[in-house]
Write a protein that holds these residues in place. Sequence first.
Motif, PDB file in Angstrom:
ATOM      1  N   ALA A   1       4.023  -0.932   3.454  1.00 57.05           N
ATOM      2  CA  ALA A   1       3.861   0.334   2.739  1.00 57.05           C
ATOM      3  C   ALA A   1       5.080   0.642   1.883  1.00 57.05           C
ATOM      4  CB  ALA A   1       3.617   1.460   3.732  1.00 57.05           C
TER       5      ALA A   1
ATOM      6  N   THR B   1       0.848  -1.193   0.000  1.00 60.34           N
ATOM      7  CA  THR B   1       0.000   0.000   0.000  1.00 60.34           C
ATOM      8  C   THR B   1       0.880   1.238   0.000  1.00 60.34           C
ATOM      9  OG1 THR B   1      -0.048   0.296   2.404  1.00 60.34           O
ATOM     10  CG2 THR B   1      -1.652  -1.251   1.455  1.00 60.34           C
ATOM     11  N   GLY B   2       0.251   2.387  -0.055  1.00 62.97           N
ATOM     12  CA  GLY B   2       0.965   3.612   0.212  1.00 62.97           C
ATOM     13  C   GLY B   2       1.107   3.834   1.711  1.00 62.97           C
ATOM     14  N   ALA B   3       2.033   4.705   2.078  1.00 63.67           N
ATOM     15  CA  ALA B   3       2.187   5.087   3.489  1.00 63.67           C
ATOM     16  C   ALA B   3       1.251   6.260   3.763  1.00 63.67           C
ATOM     17  CB  ALA B   3       3.639   5.455   3.776  1.00 63.67           C
ATOM     18  N   ASP B   4      -0.043   5.977   3.766  1.00 63.33           N
ATOM     19  CA  ASP B   4      -1.048   7.023   3.837  1.00 63.33           C
ATOM     20  C   ASP B   4      -2.291   6.486   4.555  1.00 63.33           C
ATOM     21  OD1 ASP B   4      -2.318   5.374   1.926  1.00 63.33           O
ATOM     22  OD2 ASP B   4      -1.610   6.582   0.246  1.00 63.33           O
ATOM     23  N   PRO B   5      -3.264   7.343   4.828  1.00 63.65           N
ATOM     24  CA  PRO B   5      -4.460   6.869   5.545  1.00 63.65           C
ATOM     25  C   PRO B   5      -5.204   5.748   4.833  1.00 63.65           C
ATOM     26  CG  PRO B   5      -4.327   9.258   5.644  1.00 63.65           C
ATOM     27  CD  PRO B   5      -3.256   8.820   4.703  1.00 63.65           C
ATOM     28  N   PHE B   6      -5.226   5.763   3.509  1.00 66.77           N
ATOM     29  CA  PHE B   6      -5.891   4.677   2.801  1.00 66.77           C
ATOM     30  C   PHE B   6      -5.142   3.357   3.011  1.00 66.77           C
ATOM     31  CE2 PHE B   6      -8.156   7.551  -0.507  1.00 66.77           C
ATOM     32  CZ  PHE B   6      -9.308   7.545   0.267  1.00 66.77           C
ATOM     33  N   GLY B   7      -3.825   3.425   3.116  1.00 64.49           N
ATOM     34  CA  GLY B   7      -3.068   2.218   3.414  1.00 64.49           C
ATOM     35  C   GLY B   7      -3.415   1.667   4.789  1.00 64.49           C
TER      36      GLY B   7
ATOM     37  N   PRO C   1       1.048   6.510  -3.609  1.00 60.74           N
ATOM     38  CA  PRO C   1      -0.260   6.500  -2.928  1.00 60.74           C
ATOM     39  C   PRO C   1      -0.969   5.163  -3.060  1.00 60.74           C
ATOM     40  CG  PRO C   1      -0.458   7.624  -5.026  1.00 60.74           C
ATOM     41  CD  PRO C   1       1.005   7.289  -4.860  1.00 60.74           C
ATOM     42  N   THR C   2      -1.747   4.808  -2.059  1.00 61.50           N
ATOM     43  CA  THR C   2      -2.625   3.649  -2.157  1.00 61.50           C
ATOM     44  C   THR C   2      -3.613   3.873  -3.294  1.00 61.50           C
ATOM     45  OG1 THR C   2      -2.465   3.297   0.230  1.00 61.50           O
ATOM     46  CG2 THR C   2      -4.300   2.237  -0.909  1.00 61.50           C
TER      47      THR C   2
ATOM     48  N   PRO D   1       6.902   3.909   0.555  1.00 57.74           N
ATOM     49  CA  PRO D   1       6.943   5.371   0.648  1.00 57.74           C
ATOM     50  C   PRO D   1       6.951   6.013  -0.734  1.00 57.74           C
ATOM     51  CG  PRO D   1       8.554   4.366   2.124  1.00 57.74           C
ATOM     52  CD  PRO D   1       8.036   3.270   1.240  1.00 57.74           C
TER      53      PRO D   1
END
Length: 345
Positions: free
Chosen positions: A91, A66-72, A96-97, A93
């Motif tokens: 994740a 995933t991305g290193a983000d809230p969606f991940g 984006p997810t 870096p």
Amino acid sequence: MTSGATSGAVPEVLTMGRVGVDVYPLQVGVSLRHVETFGKYLGGSPTNVAVAAARLGRSSAVITRTGADPFGLFVHDALREYGVGDQYVTAVPGLPTPVTFCEIRPPEDFPLYFYRYPKAPDLEIRPEELDLPAVAGARLFWATVTGLSDEPSRGAHLAAWRARGRAPYTVLDLDYRPMFWPDEETARERVREALGHVTVVVGNLEEVEVATGTREPRKAGRALLEAGAELAVVKRGAAGVLGMTATETVEVPPVPVEVVNGLGAGDAFGGALCHGLLAGWPLERTLRFANAAGAIVAGRLACAPAMPTAAEVLEVLEVTGEGRTDRGKVTDEERADRGEGAGDE
């Protein structure tokens, strides 16, 4: 929470590849241009297959990025909620997810819009990151051709298949999405390279045509078997499903359903196929069960949260008359799936 894989345990079903967040409109028959409200769901075909298998009581996990983000973080939360092991999800870096939008225009029109730019994290799975003992030890390993569309993911898939050594069940979901490929010929070359590594191949008519050059179901099935598969499953839409081995050919009709969103039906079919294969069921019974699971999800809005339990699938089979091939005898296993005692009638 349903049963699922836990850290440190090798799951029965291990899937690998695409993940993302599905953003589906809560208004049916409306263009995205005019939709005002959406629902947010876990998405990605192999991820949904892992969810479907877990809903049917199988321990499962997914290898993805995933991305290193809230969606991940949402992906991790959702996997745990559905009982799917997330120990192989990390994740990447800077990426984006992925997010996927669709329009809901039943019964047959569900255009998808993939936002996987500049590159999807799930295509950054690297061979050296794989837990190869887990890959080799899973009773069933499921991957899709999307993972062959770019490096280092392609190399990771080949490494996973080498680790399994064509152990049953090593499944390739043809899951061809033209927007992920530079051209169809490149996809065909990568798919044909993969066929020698797997024992089960699943695809719809368009997908088997990419793999074999023909969309005639029996010819395509034979071509997949000649390429090395031990079981070829061809999904024919309104014509039902064809399953072929070296010694058996089975055709089962579709299960009637009022379609709400057809996008998750194939993944439900996949999870149910995993369940039937691991249970050692006859091919016809497995395909009927998988058909019913797919029909249930086609009649629901979302994908991952719509995956049915075994009891729900058995109920549909009984109602439609497409159930057991044992002329109505209820097995102890089916009673357990429905929460009944072994002596119940």
